[in-house]
Design an enzyme around this catalytic site. Structure first.
Site, PDB file in Angstrom:
ATOM      1  N   CYS A  42       0.855  -1.196   0.000  1.00  0.00           N
ATOM      2  CA  CYS A  42       0.000   0.000   0.000  1.00  0.00           C
ATOM      3  C   CYS A  42       0.890   1.245   0.000  1.00  0.00           C
ATOM      4  O   CYS A  42       1.984   1.243   0.566  1.00  0.00           O
ATOM      5  CB  CYS A  42      -0.914   0.007   1.228  1.00  0.00           C
ATOM      6  N   ASP A  44       0.415   3.761   1.657  1.00  0.00           N
ATOM      7  CA  ASP A  44       0.368   4.322   3.006  1.00  0.00           C
ATOM      8  C   ASP A  44       1.783   4.577   3.556  1.00  0.00           C
ATOM      9  O   ASP A  44       2.626   3.677   3.550  1.00  0.00           O
ATOM     10  CB  ASP A  44      -0.378   3.337   3.924  1.00  0.00           C
ATOM     11  N   ARG A  46       2.922   4.751   6.364  1.00  0.00           N
ATOM     12  CA  ARG A  46       3.307   4.024   7.585  1.00  0.00           C
ATOM     13  C   ARG A  46       3.759   2.591   7.322  1.00  0.00           C
ATOM     14  O   ARG A  46       4.075   1.866   8.270  1.00  0.00           O
ATOM     15  CB  ARG A  46       2.117   4.019   8.571  1.00  0.00           C
ATOM     16  N   HIS A  98      -2.370  -3.850   4.976  1.00  0.00           N
ATOM     17  CA  HIS A  98      -2.227  -3.482   6.388  1.00  0.00           C
ATOM     18  C   HIS A  98      -3.594  -3.218   6.998  1.00  0.00           C
ATOM     19  O   HIS A  98      -4.485  -2.701   6.316  1.00  0.00           O
ATOM     20  CB  HIS A  98      -1.320  -2.248   6.544  1.00  0.00           C
ATOM     21  N   CYS A 101      -6.473  -0.074   6.663  1.00  0.00           N
ATOM     22  CA  CYS A 101      -6.191   0.532   5.349  1.00  0.00           C
ATOM     23  C   CYS A 101      -7.330   1.476   4.929  1.00  0.00           C
ATOM     24  O   CYS A 101      -8.496   1.073   4.834  1.00  0.00           O
ATOM     25  CB  CYS A 101      -6.010  -0.556   4.290  1.00  0.00           C
TER      26      CYS A 101
HETATM   27 CO    CO Z   1      -3.575   1.265   2.903  1.00  0.00          CO
END
Ligand code: CO
Length: 213
Positions: A42, A44, A46, A98, A101
């Protein structure tokens, strides 16, 4: 100093530190990369592939998009996959989602995110419909979102196996193995949710005869 200038300053400090620890670090990596893994994760911020797996530059070939999707019309993802499998000859492809999400959460709402986000999130709504019987008995909210996150990862692993790129490599070279993982933002631990070893049978309708006898 602006925030982006700080990045350049940090980069200088990092490069200096790397050479101090290992004088050959950059010269070794400059002319060759032989990663064993392709990571589809992803976007993302993090979930950085190298940091959470304790790997160094040169070890993982990375593709990231919203909700770590494998969409069979995505020329970007397919180019990365073809290069990783046919040229770099990676041994493992990892799809890593994750919990929590935002992409999966958004897909479970009825909000209109307009094009093109609607187009992208539609792929996750399709996973929901495919597993509706199982998901509808999971309590609404976090638990249901998290189960959908696991099932979305599983479906992306299967989507990889549906490609002729993977089937050709399985037939000729018995690799790569495909792994579906979900990273937990709250404790940093990865859970393995679905694996397909090289050569795993899938629904015959997806098999290309050239690669499956
Ligand atoms: Co995500």
């Amino acid at each position: 100093m602006t925030s982006y200038e700080k990045l350049l300053l940090e980069n200088k400090a990092w490069a200096k530190e790397m050479v101090q620890d290992d004088p050959e670090f950059f010269s070794r990596l400059e002319h060759i990369q032989t990663p064993e893994f392709l990571w589809i994760g992803c976007s993302d911020s993090r979930v950085p592939a190298n940091q959470i797996t304790g790997t160094e530059p040169g070890e993982i070939f990375v593709h990231r998009n919203i909700a770590n999707l494998v969409v069979n019309t995505d020329v970007n993802m397919l180019s990365v996959l073809q290069y990783a499998v046919e040229v770099l000859k990676v041994k493992h492809v990892i799809v890593c989602g994750h919990y929590g999400c935002g992409g999966v959460k958004a897909a479970l709402t009825n909000q209109d995110y307009k094009q093109v986000l609607n187009m992208w999130l539609r792929n996750i709504k399709d996973v929901y419909r495919l597993h509706k019987n199982e998901l509808d008995v999971v309590p609404e909210g976090e638990a249901r979102v998290n189960r959908l996150i696991e099932l979305t990862v599983k479906e992306q692993v299967i989507n990889l196996a549906k490609t002729s790129i993977i089937q050709k490599a399985w037939s000729e070279d018995n690799r790569p193995h495909i792994h579906g993982w979900v990273y937990n933002l709250s404790d940093g631990v990865i859970k393995s949710v679905y694996d397909m070893e090289a050569g795993t049978k899938l629904d015959p309708v997806y098999e290309y005869q050239d690669y499956n006898g």
